[in-house]
Scaffold this active site. Structure first.
Site, PDB file in Angstrom:
ATOM      1  N   TYR A  25      25.870  -1.087 -21.171  1.00 49.48           N
ATOM      2  CA  TYR A  25      24.703  -0.049 -21.737  1.00 49.48           C
ATOM      3  C   TYR A  25      23.561  -0.345 -20.933  1.00 49.48           C
ATOM      4  CZ  TYR A  25      22.308  -3.972 -24.138  1.00 49.48           C
ATOM      5  OH  TYR A  25      21.674  -5.404 -24.278  1.00 49.48           O
ATOM      6  N   CYS A  26      22.507   0.524 -20.981  1.00 52.17           N
ATOM      7  CA  CYS A  26      21.217   0.623 -20.036  1.00 52.17           C
ATOM      8  C   CYS A  26      20.256   1.207 -21.078  1.00 52.17           C
ATOM      9  CB  CYS A  26      21.224   1.301 -18.907  1.00 52.17           C
ATOM     10  SG  CYS A  26      21.726   3.011 -18.901  1.00 52.17           S
ATOM     11  N   GLY A  27      19.314   1.811 -20.691  1.00 51.59           N
ATOM     12  CA  GLY A  27      18.259   2.511 -21.419  1.00 51.59           C
ATOM     13  C   GLY A  27      18.683   3.707 -22.273  1.00 51.59           C
TER      14      GLY A  27
END
Length: 286
Positions: free
Chosen positions: A239-241
């Protein structure tokens, strides 16, 4: 709008209508459908064949300085109607080009059927222009449009009004990636009890500012050099932003033989969940 009595027509907020998406009987007290029902009834009474298509429950309101809008079926409605072959994506773009002053986020959830990609519903909350995006998706639903239509839609663009890749386009592109198999998307609520290794691919300062408990930090900018640290005998969820960098990480890891998925909407979606899934502690990497 003719009732079971051929001499009586019924229109307005209190009448039973057909849900345009699910086909179920429903009551949706909105002024737009009520007005259109009146026109249909008047034409029918005057001898002109006319039929009401059904309601999509397209609605908008303002709350605490935000615009909240929706159209079509919600996820709960689809499940209640037994429409189980559907997917969802989350996107969090700005309402206009980022380099133009004062951009506002639009948080948009898009529901679509698989494998044909027909648009089933959308909900959004955000700043100026949120209602415009839901209006576009509402018309796509009315025309039995698909996520492929959304990714190809040609919409107005100028920096102060939108982006060259409009939020509607972006939602369509992400959904189309899911259907084409380019994106293996995982939902946050699926992580409870999962054995997946949760990897945050944002930069270290972003991780330090807030992250999912139980995840490890391995920035996308270092992933190519440190890919050997990840175990190949365990499923990985990245996951990221908002989902863009995790998509790149997912593609890279997949090409190296890892079993990997990207968490929908990234940390922004996770941060706004009413209840957080319980994540297993990450084992040490190799």
């Amino acid at each position: 709008m003719r009732t079971s009595d051929p001499k009586i027509w019924a229109v307005g907020d209190a009448v039973e209508s057909r849900d345009f998406v699910t086909g179920e009987a429903c009551v949706v007290p909105l002024a737009g459908p009520a007005n259109r029902q009146g026109r249909v009834a008047a034409e029918s009474i005057c001898g002109r064949p006319s039929q009401f298509r059904g309601v999509q429950a397209t609605a908008v309101c303002g709350a605490f300085g935000l615009i909240v809008a929706s159209t079509g079926a919600s996820e709960k409605t689809l499940c209640r109607a037994g429409i189980n072959r559907h997917e969802k994506v989350y996107v969090h773009p700005s309402n206009h080009a980022g380099y133009y002053p004062d951009p506002k986020l639009i948080h948009l959830k898009l529901l679509f059927s698989v494998p044909d990609g027909r648009v089933l519903g959308a909900q959004a909350v955000g700043g100026e222009g949120t209602d415009k995006r839901i209006d576009v998706i509402a018309m796509a639903i009315q025309m039995h449009g698909t996520v492929f239509d959304l990714e190809q839609a040609e919409l107005c663009y100028a920096p102060q009004f939108g982006s060259a890749k409009d939020p509607v386009n972006l939602a369509g592109m992400v959904a189309a990636n899911v259907i084409r198999g380019d994106l293996t998307s995982a939902q946050w609520d699926e992580l409870s009890g999962s054995d997946a290794l949760l990897v945050d691919v944002r930069e270290p300062d972003e991780f330090a500012a807030g992250h999912v408990e139980g995840s490890i930090s391995l920035p996308l900018s270092q992933l190519r050099q440190r890919i050997h640290e990840l175990p190949k005998d365990r499923e990985i969820a990245v996951y990221c932003g908002v989902g863009q960098r995790s998509y790149y990480a997912m593609r890279m890891l997949g090409q190296h033989g890892y079993r990997v998925s990207s968490l929908a909407g990234g940390f922004t979606t996770y941060s706004n969940l009413p209840s957080k899934p319980k994540i297993r502690e990450a084992a040490t990497t190799r």
